[in-house]
Design a protein around this motif. Structure first.
Motif, short mmCIF file in Angstrom:
data_model
loop_
_atom_site.label_atom_id
_atom_site.label_comp_id
_atom_site.label_asym_id
_atom_site.label_seq_id
_atom_site.Cartn_x
_atom_site.Cartn_y
_atom_site.Cartn_z
N UNK A 43 -29.38 -23.52 -24.59
CA UNK A 43 -29.62 -24.88 -24.09
C UNK A 43 -28.34 -25.70 -24.07
N UNK A 44 -28.37 -26.74 -23.25
CA UNK A 44 -27.20 -27.59 -23.04
C UNK A 44 -27.03 -28.61 -24.16
N UNK A 45 -25.80 -29.06 -24.31
CA UNK A 45 -25.48 -30.10 -25.29
C UNK A 45 -24.47 -31.05 -24.66
N UNK A 46 -24.62 -32.34 -24.96
CA UNK A 46 -23.61 -33.32 -24.61
C UNK A 46 -22.81 -33.63 -25.86
N UNK A 47 -21.52 -33.41 -25.78
CA UNK A 47 -20.68 -33.58 -26.96
C UNK A 47 -20.43 -35.06 -27.24
N UNK A 48 -19.85 -35.33 -28.39
CA UNK A 48 -19.49 -36.69 -28.76
C UNK A 48 -18.37 -37.20 -27.87
N UNK A 61 -16.19 -36.62 -20.14
CA UNK A 61 -16.84 -36.37 -21.43
C UNK A 61 -17.52 -35.00 -21.36
N UNK A 62 -17.28 -34.18 -22.36
CA UNK A 62 -17.77 -32.81 -22.32
C UNK A 62 -19.28 -32.74 -22.46
N UNK A 63 -19.90 -32.07 -21.52
CA UNK A 63 -21.33 -31.78 -21.61
C UNK A 63 -21.59 -30.49 -20.86
N UNK A 64 -22.57 -29.76 -21.34
CA UNK A 64 -22.94 -28.51 -20.68
C UNK A 64 -23.74 -28.76 -19.41
N UNK A 65 -23.55 -27.91 -18.40
CA UNK A 65 -22.60 -26.81 -18.36
C UNK A 65 -21.17 -27.31 -18.19
N UNK A 75 -23.02 -23.98 -23.95
CA UNK A 75 -21.79 -23.32 -24.38
C UNK A 75 -21.56 -23.52 -25.87
N UNK A 76 -20.69 -22.70 -26.42
CA UNK A 76 -20.28 -22.85 -27.81
C UNK A 76 -19.26 -23.96 -27.97
N UNK A 77 -18.56 -24.32 -26.87
CA UNK A 77 -17.39 -25.19 -26.99
C UNK A 77 -17.75 -26.66 -27.20
N UNK A 223 -26.64 -12.89 -25.43
CA UNK A 223 -26.24 -14.29 -25.32
C UNK A 223 -26.95 -15.14 -26.37
N UNK A 224 -26.29 -16.22 -26.77
CA UNK A 224 -26.69 -16.92 -27.97
C UNK A 224 -27.86 -17.89 -27.78
N UNK A 225 -28.82 -17.79 -28.71
CA UNK A 225 -29.80 -18.84 -28.92
C UNK A 225 -29.08 -20.08 -29.45
N UNK A 226 -29.80 -21.20 -29.57
CA UNK A 226 -29.19 -22.40 -30.14
C UNK A 226 -28.60 -22.11 -31.52
N UNK A 227 -29.34 -21.35 -32.33
CA UNK A 227 -28.84 -21.00 -33.66
C UNK A 227 -27.56 -20.17 -33.57
N UNK A 228 -27.49 -19.32 -32.55
CA UNK A 228 -26.30 -18.51 -32.34
C UNK A 228 -25.12 -19.33 -31.87
N UNK A 229 -25.37 -20.30 -30.99
CA UNK A 229 -24.29 -21.19 -30.55
C UNK A 229 -23.73 -21.98 -31.73
N UNK A 230 -24.61 -22.48 -32.57
CA UNK A 230 -24.16 -23.23 -33.75
C UNK A 230 -23.37 -22.32 -34.69
#
Length: 249
Positions: A43-48, A61-65, A75-77, A223-230
């Motif tokens: 799943x996507x994430x919007x970074x700080x 501002x970094x946000x997935x994708x 992404x992991x980044x 490919x990573x689940x949310x837990x895997x990305x973290x």
């Protein structure tokens, strides 16, 4: 290959380059490799606000994708950037993605079809006044599947790195151990090649061993689940932090 490119900039928060000059601690990371370096997380994430995505001469501002890598999920980044800012390792983190799912390492070396895109990202950053401080390399699953030899993997990596250095990029490169995908068990040959590349005198540092993240961290065995990305973000965080503590980065 669906690259998160200019069509994804609509609605994104553009950041003025002057925002970087207000801080003395800026990490500028080229993040590259294959799918787990790209936008294939669950799943996507919007970074700080402190985490930025550089693409085609502009900062967002970094946000997935993330712009510049393929696929359109998470992404992991974004997660790594948040950790580095939250833990006050850096005030700003700029991510420059260039990742292609399923890519073998020979495609990244001079003469390979991805190499020109890699050079383009490096030159865009330089033209915009950005100095790359970290090279984060996550790749190897495709070569494990192909049964690439240790010497071929090493030679392709060093040829790619030589090309990067010829562009004036002196930043250390972190090499992850990454061979696990779908039904593949971790591949000892590619793992060995990745570990043996590490040479701090040449600016080649150890990245995380993401093969330690088993199938319980992966939604399709690769490919990573949310837990895997973290979890992967925390592994990258420890690798970057460890190098910073020893003065290598």
């Amino acid at each position: 290959m669906i690259v998160a490119g200019s069509e994804f900039t609509k609605g994104r928060q553009e950041i003025a380059g002057s925002a970087l000059h207000q801080s003395h601690r800026v990490m500028v990371a080229l993040v590259f490799g294959q799918s787990n370096a790209s936008n294939v997380g669950e799943s996507r994430k919007r970074a700080s606000e402190g985490v930025l995505n550089f693409f085609e001469g502009k900062l967002y501002r970094a946000e997935d994708p993330l712009l510049g890598a393929d696929d359109i999920r998470g992404s992991v980044w974004t997660r790594l950037g948040d950790l580095l800012v939250e833990q006050k390792v850096y005030d700003r983190v700029v991510v420059i993605p260039v990742a292609v799912s399923g890519s073998v390492i020979s495609r990244w070396r001079p003469g390979g079809d991805i190499y020109p895109m890699l050079l383009r990202r490096l030159r865009d950053a330089k033209a915009s006044g950005l100095t790359i401080t970290h090279l984060l390399w996550h790749q190897g699953e495709a070569d494990a599947k192909r049964h690439t030899s240790k010497s071929d993997y090493r030679n392709s990596f060093l040829a790619m790195l030589s090309g990067i250095r010829s562009e004036g990029v002196t930043a250390p490169i972190y090499v992850s151990v990454a061979t696990r995908c779908v039904r593949q068990r971790p591949d000892p040959i590619i793992q060995s090649a990745q570990r043996e590349l590490v040479d701090p005198e040449k600016g080649i540092l150890a990245g995380p061993d993401t093969d330690t993240l088993g199938f319980e961290y992966r939604y399709d065995g690769c490919h990573f689940l949310d837990e895997g990305l973290d979890a992967a973000a925390h592994l990258w965080f420890e690798a970057v932090l460890g190098a910073a503590r020893t003065g290598r980065a």
